[in-house]
Enzyme design. Structure first.
Site, mmCIF file in Angstrom:
data_model
loop_
_atom_site.group_PDB
_atom_site.id
_atom_site.type_symbol
_atom_site.label_atom_id
_atom_site.label_comp_id
_atom_site.label_asym_id
_atom_site.label_seq_id
_atom_site.Cartn_x
_atom_site.Cartn_y
_atom_site.Cartn_z
ATOM 1 N N GLY A 135 16.144 8.981 -9.823
ATOM 2 C CA GLY A 135 15.867 8.416 -8.513
ATOM 3 C C GLY A 135 15.624 9.463 -7.452
ATOM 4 C CG ASP A 141 16.910 14.355 -4.804
ATOM 5 O OD1 ASP A 141 16.568 15.167 -5.689
ATOM 6 O OD2 ASP A 141 16.553 13.165 -4.817
ATOM 7 C CB CYS A 186 14.680 11.477 -14.342
ATOM 8 S SG CYS A 186 14.104 12.757 -13.200
ATOM 9 N N GLY A 226 4.522 -1.781 -1.627
ATOM 10 C CA GLY A 226 4.987 -2.762 -0.641
ATOM 11 C C GLY A 226 5.995 -3.735 -1.202
#
Length: 641
Positions: free
Chosen positions: A76, A100, A2, A364
């Site tokens: 996040g 969350d 966001c 990664g």
């Protein structure tokens, strides 16, 4: 993922301009195209753009506590939110969503500013508590998610996920910070907490900022620090087993999603490790995305395909043409401040490809810093052995003199380039490492900058940034010290910045399992010999992965996302370079020595010197001036070449 933004009147309850807040919010529309929301009350305005990932139906923001007195806007993921919910419910908090985000407001009520210490994830958020008249800003430990802020002369504090949200406010002065220019030309990015503009700052990783109405704005507070204790005593098999368990857990947490999910797969060790773990945790084939390069010198597609075949992934590949340089202005607009990592071009393209297939991609990133993967680490350790043979009082005058007298021979085989080695041996560890990662080294910056600009710098050298961090490293281990420096500078300012802007340009959420902070903390307890051992980088990671990945993937030279700058600047971009470096825009800044700019252009064009990296750095600064300062909108690129 966001975008967040906001305005807080630190002095009074003056009404926030809704239209202005809306413009600031919409400047970040690309970060969250699914929904937008504003919240205004006397002296406060919060804005949010949403990319829906978890709790698609009820996770809208701004999001409130039970009585509406606490509100948050959040960018996040809190990966351990499912563990925190029952703990907060036991304390009497009532949840109305499955997102969350709601954990944040209740955690603030329960634990105050210490709530961030309970969060495992990547995050930047702003929380307003009406009863305490307090604004709380926070950023994750490793700086995966960005947060910019500025205190304006009239007492308004403004903030946003990108600098462009602050630039949408007419009260923000656009005066360029001379020290930020020095850092940019040394490192290729402006390091935290600076931005390119004097009036704005970045909230550093692992920091919070608590602002109470009627009180002066304090300095940010650091809530977490990484300590390289190197005191864990495990055998290699024991360490490998624990590493795989921790890696699986980190990947598992990052696979929670209500939208299509996949992974970047470059064919390198780090991304291949993530895909291998995902395949073991998923009942369905993993979606993987790779970029191939038309120029075989830069192409790793065959290695990515090997991993995709081994784990039967749904593999998507697109080829980037060798002359994919039409992104220069687009990148300058995306990054808002000068940014010189040319691998931003293929990173932009792989995000563009991934978004066609998924909304969330695992990467990664972070593996080189935490596992000891960079080539420069081994070179630094060899130099440190040589430096340890003589005290600094002998080394500096002796090798300093040899470094000055020995001719420069970039054209010669490495064994005959003694000038650079002599110069390195005359420095201490921090100065030597800073020198090795600098794009334009000290003597080049001295020649590049005008006398007037050097006077503005007042003697400031970007080396001071590394000195400041090194003083806090609390380790005398040569590898641990430079890993710490990279985690504080390069990982945040270059890698995380690159991935955040490139992914958000395509409304793609990227998650980094190798930056899971419990994993990073555990790795910092391992001896450096498990990171670089027997001349092999990422020693432990490779040993742990031997049952999971082909040796050809793990024990081959590292390539990375490179682009053919040398050829571009002597061929298709030759005229553009001349116009940018020798044109009026750079001349009018008064920052540069025109004679040295001409030397960069002509020496590179003629083939006498490879000045591709310095030239790209200046070229991107000129593009920033056009797009970031003058505000000329770029033609947003959607194709190649």
């Amino acid at each position: 993922m966001c975008g967040i933004t906001g305005i807080f009147d630190t002095r009074s309850r003056r009404e926030v301009n809704r239209d202005l807040l809306h413009r600031m919010n919409e400047s970040q529309h690309h970060r969250g195209p699914d929904e937008g929301g504003l919240h205004l009350e006397p002296g406060v305005g919060l804005g949010h753009r949403r990319l829906s990932i978890i709790d698609l139906s009820t996770g809208q923001q701004p999001l409130f506590n039970e009585d509406g007195s606490v509100v948050v806007v959040f960018n996040g993921e809190i990966y351990n939110f499912q563990e925190l919910v029952p703990e907060l419910e036991a304390l009497g908090h009532v949840f109305h969503t499955r997102s969350d985000t709601e954990v944040i407001v209740h955690a603030w009520e329960a634990w105050g500013a210490a709530c961030v210490e309970r969060f495992r994830g990547m995050f930047a958020f702003a929380l307003w508590d009406r009863n305490r008249e307090t604004l709380f800003l926070a950023r994750d430990r490793l700086g995966v998610k960005p947060l910019f802020y500025a205190l304006l002369p009239d007492g308004q504090l403004i903030f946003g996920s990108e600098l462009k949200a602050l630039l949408a406010h007419p009260g923000l002065a656009r005066n360029i910070d001379p020290c930020a220019v020095e850092e940019y030309f040394a490192l290729g990015y402006v390091a935290e907490p600076r931005t390119i503009f004097t009036a704005a700052k970045k909230l550093p990783p692992a920091h919070t900022l608590i602002v109470r109405r009627g009180e002066p704005v304090p300095e940010p507070h650091q809530y977490w620090e990484l300590r390289f204790t190197l005191d864990q005593r495990l055998t290699i098999p024991e360490a490998a087993e624990e590493l795989l368990a921790r890696l699986r857990e980190s990947v598992r947490l990052r696979m929670i999603s209500e939208v299509p999910l996949g992974a970047f797969l470059s064919g390198g060790v780090d991304s291949s490790a993530v895909v291998a773990m995902m395949a073991g945790l998923s009942s369905e084939p993993v979606n993987t995305c790779s970029i191939a390069f038309a120029d075989p010198a830069f192409n790793e597609a065959q290695f990515a395909q090997q991993v995709a075949d081994r784990y039967h992934t749904r593999h998507f590949v697109e080829t980037v043409e060798s002359d994919d340089f039409d992104l220069i202005d687009t990148l300058a607009w995306l990054y808002d401040e000068p940014y010189a990592d040319s691998s931003a071009i293929p990173t932009y393209r792989v995000c563009q490809l991934a978004r066609k297939q998924v909304t969330v991609a695992l990467s990664g990133d972070g593996g080189d810093e935490t596992f000891g993967g960079y080539r420069r680490y081994q070179l630094h350790l060899m130099e440190e052995k040589l430096r340890s043979l003589l005290p600094m009082g002998v080394r500096r005058p002796l090798f300093g003199m040899l470094g000055r007298l020995y001719p420069k021979a970039d054209w010669a085989p490495r064994m005959f380039r003694a000038k650079t080695t002599f110069q390195a041996l005359a420095r201490d560890a921090v100065e030597a490492y800073f020198h090795s990662v600098s794009i334009l080294r000290g003597e080049m910056r001295s020649q590049l900058f005008s006398e007037g600009f050097k006077a503005q710098l007042g003697g400031y050298d970007a080396l001071e940034l590394f000195r400041r961090h090194a003083a806090r490293a609390d380790t005398d281990d040569p590898l641990a010290l430079i890993q710490y420096l990279d985690l504080k500078t390069y990982l945040v300012g270059d890698i995380n910045t690159k991935v955040d802007r490139a992914s958000m340009a395509h409304s793609l959420e990227v998650r980094e399992p190798l930056m899971d902070h419990p994993l990073v903390e555990w790795l910092a307890t391992l001896p450096s010999s498990l990171k670089i051992g027997g001349g092999e980088s990422k020693y432990l990671l490779k040993k742990a992965l031997e049952p999971h990945l082909p040796g050809e993937i793990m024990y081959r030279p590292k390539m990375g996302f490179a682009v053919p700058l040398i050829r571009w600047f002597r061929g298709p971009l030759k005229q553009r370079v001349r116009e940018a470096l020798l044109g009026q825009r750079l001349a009018d800044t008064g920052l540069f020595n025109a004679t040295y700019l001409r030397h960069l252009v002509e020496a590179h064009e003629s083939g006498r010197r490879d000045y591709s990296a310095p030239t790209w750095t200046v070229l991107m600064f000129e593009a920033f001036l056009r797009n970031g300062v003058e505000g000329i909108p770029p033609a947003v690129s959607s194709g190649q070449g």
